[in-house]
Write a protein that holds these residues in place. Structure first.
Motif, short mmCIF file in Angstrom:
data_model
loop_
_atom_site.label_atom_id
_atom_site.label_comp_id
_atom_site.label_asym_id
_atom_site.label_seq_id
_atom_site.Cartn_x
_atom_site.Cartn_y
_atom_site.Cartn_z
N GLU A 115 0.82 -1.20 0.00
CA GLU A 115 0.00 0.00 0.00
C GLU A 115 0.87 1.26 0.00
OE1 GLU A 115 -2.67 -0.17 3.31
OE2 GLU A 115 -3.13 -2.28 2.98
N LEU A 116 0.24 2.36 -0.41
CA LEU A 116 0.89 3.66 -0.33
C LEU A 116 0.82 4.19 1.10
CD1 LEU A 116 -0.28 5.56 -3.55
CD2 LEU A 116 2.08 5.25 -2.81
N HIS A 117 1.76 5.04 1.44
CA HIS A 117 1.68 5.81 2.68
C HIS A 117 1.37 7.24 2.28
CE1 HIS A 117 2.47 7.54 6.56
NE2 HIS A 117 3.44 8.29 6.06
N VAL A 118 0.22 7.76 2.72
CA VAL A 118 -0.25 9.08 2.35
C VAL A 118 -0.31 9.96 3.59
CG1 VAL A 118 -2.23 10.39 1.44
CG2 VAL A 118 -1.59 8.20 0.40
N GLU A 119 0.07 11.22 3.43
CA GLU A 119 -0.07 12.20 4.51
C GLU A 119 -0.76 13.45 3.96
OE1 GLU A 119 3.28 13.06 6.94
OE2 GLU A 119 3.88 10.94 7.14
N LEU A 120 -1.57 14.07 4.82
CA LEU A 120 -2.28 15.29 4.48
C LEU A 120 -1.81 16.42 5.39
CD1 LEU A 120 -5.94 13.89 4.25
CD2 LEU A 120 -4.25 14.06 2.41
N ARG A 121 -1.74 17.62 4.85
CA ARG A 121 -1.48 18.82 5.64
C ARG A 121 -2.51 19.87 5.27
NH1 ARG A 121 1.57 15.56 7.38
NH2 ARG A 121 3.75 15.80 8.00
N GLN A 122 -3.03 20.55 6.27
CA GLN A 122 -3.92 21.68 6.03
C GLN A 122 -3.33 22.90 6.71
OE1 GLN A 122 -7.77 19.46 7.13
NE2 GLN A 122 -8.42 20.91 5.55
N ARG A 123 -3.43 24.05 6.06
CA ARG A 123 -2.86 25.26 6.62
C ARG A 123 -3.62 26.49 6.12
NH1 ARG A 123 2.12 25.23 6.68
NH2 ARG A 123 2.65 23.20 5.78
N HIS A 124 -3.40 27.59 6.82
CA HIS A 124 -3.92 28.89 6.39
C HIS A 124 -2.85 29.53 5.51
CE1 HIS A 124 -7.38 28.82 9.17
NE2 HIS A 124 -6.57 28.21 10.00
N SER A 125 -3.13 29.70 4.26
CA SER A 125 -2.11 30.20 3.33
C SER A 125 -1.61 31.58 3.70
CB SER A 125 -2.66 30.20 1.90
OG SER A 125 -3.79 31.03 1.78
N GLU A 126 -2.48 32.40 4.29
CA GLU A 126 -2.06 33.76 4.62
C GLU A 126 -1.05 33.79 5.78
OE1 GLU A 126 -5.85 33.04 7.05
OE2 GLU A 126 -5.09 32.57 5.04
N ASP A 127 -0.93 32.69 6.50
CA ASP A 127 0.00 32.64 7.63
C ASP A 127 1.40 32.20 7.23
OD1 ASP A 127 -2.09 33.40 9.25
OD2 ASP A 127 -2.51 31.37 9.98
N VAL A 128 1.58 31.78 5.99
CA VAL A 128 2.88 31.29 5.54
C VAL A 128 3.78 32.48 5.23
CG1 VAL A 128 4.13 29.91 3.84
CG2 VAL A 128 1.84 29.20 4.60
N GLY A 129 4.93 32.54 5.91
CA GLY A 129 5.87 33.63 5.70
C GLY A 129 6.91 33.28 4.65
N ALA A 130 8.17 33.20 5.10
CA ALA A 130 9.26 32.85 4.18
C ALA A 130 9.02 31.45 3.63
CB ALA A 130 10.60 32.93 4.90
N LEU A 131 9.24 31.29 2.33
CA LEU A 131 8.93 30.04 1.65
C LEU A 131 10.18 29.18 1.45
CD1 LEU A 131 6.51 31.41 -1.09
CD2 LEU A 131 5.90 30.21 1.02
#
Length: 329
Positions: free
Chosen positions: A158-174
């Motif tokens: 099987e695959l190993h899958v991970e999800l992330r959710q975030r508020h895009s406006e809170d992301v600073g330096a990329l």
């Protein structure tokens, strides 16, 4: 360019009113090859990822030193795409010689079975672009990752899958350079960069998930298999990448999906599929793609084939923090 799915060949709710109460909206993502940015919804594109946040890795024990070099998977696609655009006869002799050197092998013997390896960035979806993306309060951006090897779970396939959710406006330096694994088990687990053209359509349950009496009525209405409009192909679930809707169960038949924590029925979040259409689902081809149906690989823009060809991530609608389940069909 937007994508527009033609109306269904038959108004199936008019023929079988029972189905009207079962209709669901799904958002067809319509990935098409392109150059998405971090600020775009995409498959296989760069992610809006904070520079100070660790990149997801797989530490689940499995062999990870043998397979295909990630860099060579990408390079092979570049060569073939360039050759296709330049000359329908295919790659030059020089290009063919380079392609011949891209082979499966033990390319990373230094990697131990538990060494952390970067997960592959599969997709990112902004809620502003995808109407069907559920609002969980965890942010407006969903990011999807998987390991480049199908060696997980009880079956070890099987695959190993991970999800992330975030508020895009809170992301600073990329994060400027996003990690990739050295080696992958199959090239079909590496998505080619695609921009999305989301479109909402209506779906109905897969045939085998219907009440048996309704199945019998639909089968009688359809008649012989080679006649009439087919419920499975044309009137139930859309092919391709999508958010929400219903799960198609062509290989295993339907099974109960219940949250392991609260028992709530899991709902499809994202379906990743190898083909945008196949010979049995041509009625779903968007008007804008009709001129390309004769082009090889036109229906395979992402070049991925997870699991058995279609993978659905089903999540708990009550609590996004509860474990999700993978359905491979």
């Amino acid at each position: 360019m937007p994508r527009t799915t033609p109306p269904r060949p038959v108004d199936v709710e008019a023929v079988f009113p029972d189905l009207a109460t079962m209709r669901r909206s799904t958002t067809r993502l319509h990935p098409r090859r392109g150059t998405p940015t971090m600020r775009d919804s995409s498959v296989g594109g760069p992610l809006l990822w904070p520079a100070d946040e660790p990149w997801p890795v797989c530490t689940i024990p499995h062999k990870r030193g043998s397979g295909y070099r990630y860099s060579e998977v990408v390079r092979e696609r570049e060569i073939r795409e360039r050759a296709r655009r330049r000359d329908p006869r295919g790659p030059t002799a020089e290009e063919a010689a380079e392609l011949a050197g891209f082979k499966r092998g033990r390319h990373a013997p230094h990697l131990a079975d538990t060494d952390p390896i970067p997960l592959i960035a599969v997709a990112q979806l902004y809620r502003r672009d995808v109407p069907g993306l559920p609002g969980t309060g965890e942010g407006d951006l969903l990011q999807v990752f998987w390991c480049g090897f199908e060696r997980h779970g009880d079956s070890r396939y099987e695959l190993h899958v991970e999800l992330r959710q975030r508020h895009s406006e809170d992301v600073g330096a990329l994060l400027a350079e996003q990690p990739v694994p050295e080696v992958v088990g199959r090239p079909e687990l590496v998505p080619s960069p695609c921009v999305l053209h989301p479109e909402e359509v209506v779906e109905h349950p897969y045939f085998m998930a219907l009440d048996p009496a309704l199945q019998d009525r639909i089968a009688a209405w359809e008649g012989p298999e080679d006649e009439g409009d087919r419920y499975i192909s044309d009137l139930s679930t859309a092919p391709g990448w999508k958010v929400g809707g219903y799960i198609a169960w062509p290989l295993t038949g339907p099974r109960t999906l219940a949250c392991s924590v609260c028992g709530t029925e899991l709902a499809p979040l994202l379906t990743a599929a190898r083909y945008e259409w196949d010979p049995s689902t041509t009625s779903w081809i968007p008007y804008e793609d009709r001129q390309d149906t004769g082009i090889r690989w036109a229906n395979d823009p992402t070049e991925v084939s997870p699991g058995r060809g279609r993978l659905t991530i089903a999540v708990c609608p009550r609590d996004a923090g509860h474990p999700f389940e993978l359905v491979s069909q």
